[in-house]
Design an enzyme around this catalytic site. Structure first.
Site, mmCIF file in Angstrom:
data_model
loop_
_atom_site.group_PDB
_atom_site.id
_atom_site.type_symbol
_atom_site.label_atom_id
_atom_site.label_comp_id
_atom_site.label_asym_id
_atom_site.label_seq_id
_atom_site.Cartn_x
_atom_site.Cartn_y
_atom_site.Cartn_z
ATOM 1 N N LYS A 184 0.706 -1.149 0.066
ATOM 2 C CA LYS A 184 0.025 -0.035 -0.081
ATOM 3 C C LYS A 184 1.020 1.411 -0.089
ATOM 4 O O LYS A 184 1.918 1.088 0.267
ATOM 5 C CB LYS A 184 -0.866 0.014 1.133
ATOM 6 C CG LYS A 184 -2.172 -1.089 0.919
ATOM 7 C CD LYS A 184 -3.159 -1.038 1.674
ATOM 8 C CE LYS A 184 -4.486 -1.856 1.310
ATOM 9 N NZ LYS A 184 -5.350 -2.023 2.241
ATOM 10 N N ARG A 211 -3.822 -10.272 4.961
ATOM 11 C CA ARG A 211 -4.011 -10.291 3.538
ATOM 12 C C ARG A 211 -2.885 -9.734 2.520
ATOM 13 O O ARG A 211 -2.717 -8.632 2.680
ATOM 14 C CB ARG A 211 -5.301 -9.470 3.202
ATOM 15 C CG ARG A 211 -6.263 -9.390 1.741
ATOM 16 C CD ARG A 211 -7.256 -8.790 1.786
ATOM 17 N NE ARG A 211 -7.803 -8.988 0.442
ATOM 18 C CZ ARG A 211 -7.695 -8.078 -0.463
ATOM 19 N NH1 ARG A 211 -6.746 -7.029 -0.283
ATOM 20 N NH2 ARG A 211 -8.142 -8.268 -1.689
#
Length: 286
Positions: free
Chosen positions: A225, A260
């Site tokens: 991210k 995840r």
């Protein structure tokens, strides 16, 4: 918190080790791997590679949720997800999750062989989602978000970030159990990057353990991210593997049960070492 959860005859023993959810985006526009796995043949090859690398769950997403992502039609999302599930289910033995905010997609997915639902809206976008999941009897991941992927980056003004995440998740857990979802089948996610700015993402890691009071397993999705890219000055998401590794280790130390991730093989090494240091030490002391 419940001690375990059975999904497709596999026992997830919370607190014993970290579990890995492998990301399988079957979209043309996801932020990191859009267009790479959006054919059934490529999706199957990638799913098998994720399982071989150590994924405990495969998470299939047919709608990109990156900032500003265009909302696709229900029909298009169903078609993307079901075409992949039909190929994956006979070949993949681990549980399959479907990443969706739409009840109709959730129902069709479970009927096609999916085992759980991962809803980035925490059941708040579609009022039929929670009753549908209750009727299906499958686990659900409830994530915190403000706004939608189109608007969330303008909605990062919090008085107390973790208190507001806690309150939202507490409310959605109550809503889920009120319509018949078994509390043992609820997993929570603080929503790294969803209506959170750089500093707020870091704060979630620092204060993650406060969410343990909700008595649900915690999933953290930090893989590749933008906050990692900012720290490392790496605009290419695929160049953020080792930054992701550090974030995953921090998540484990601070109470995460599931990670995840895109890079399963690397994060499996991270989780094995972190579990040996932190979980096994804690278990010996207890």
């Amino acid at each position: 918190m419940p001690s375990n959860l059975i999904i497709r005859e596999r026992c997830f023993e919370w607190g014993q080790r970290t579990y890995l959810m492998g990301i399988l985006n079957v979209t043309p526009d996801s932020f990191s791997d859009g267009g790479e796995f959006n054919t059934t043949s490529r999706a199957l090859v990638q799913a098998q590679a994720l399982v071989a690398a150590g994924a405990d769950i495969i998470d299939v997403g047919g709608q990109s949720t990156r900032p500003g992502a265009k909302q696709i039609t229900l029909e298009e999302e169903v078609d993307r997800v079901l075409s992949v599930l039909e190929v994956l289910r006979p070949k993949i033995s681990v549980p399959i999750s479907v990443d969706t905010t739409r009840a109709a997609v959730a129902r069709a997915s479970v009927e096609a062989g999916a085992d759980m639902i991962n809803d980035i809206s925490g059941g708040s976008f579609d009022w039929e989602m929670l009753p549908t999941v209750a009727n299906l009897g499958v686990p659900i991941i409830l994530m915190h978000i403000r706004g939608t992927p189109q608007t969330m980056q303008q909605m990062t003004d919090y008085q107390d970030l973790m208190a507001e995440i806690f309150s939202f998740l507490e409310k959605q857990i109550a809503a889920a159990t009120a319509v018949g979802i078994d509390l043992n089948k609820v997993i929570i996610d603080p929503g790294i990057g969803f209506a959170k700015n750089y500093e707020q993402n870091l704060e979630i890691f620092q204060r993650l353990r406060s969410l343990r009071a909700l008595n649900c397993p915690i999933l953290v999705g930090a893989s590749r991210k933008s906050f990692i890219g900012k720290i490392l000055n790496r605009p290419d998401p695929k160049a953020r593997v080792w930054g992701t590794a550090a974030a995953c280790c921090a998540a484990i130390v601070n109470g995460a049960d599931i990670l995840r991730v895109h890079d399963v093989q690397e994060m499996r090494d991270v989780s094995l070492v972190a579990d040996a240091i932190f979980r096994q030490t804690a278990q010996r002391k207890s």
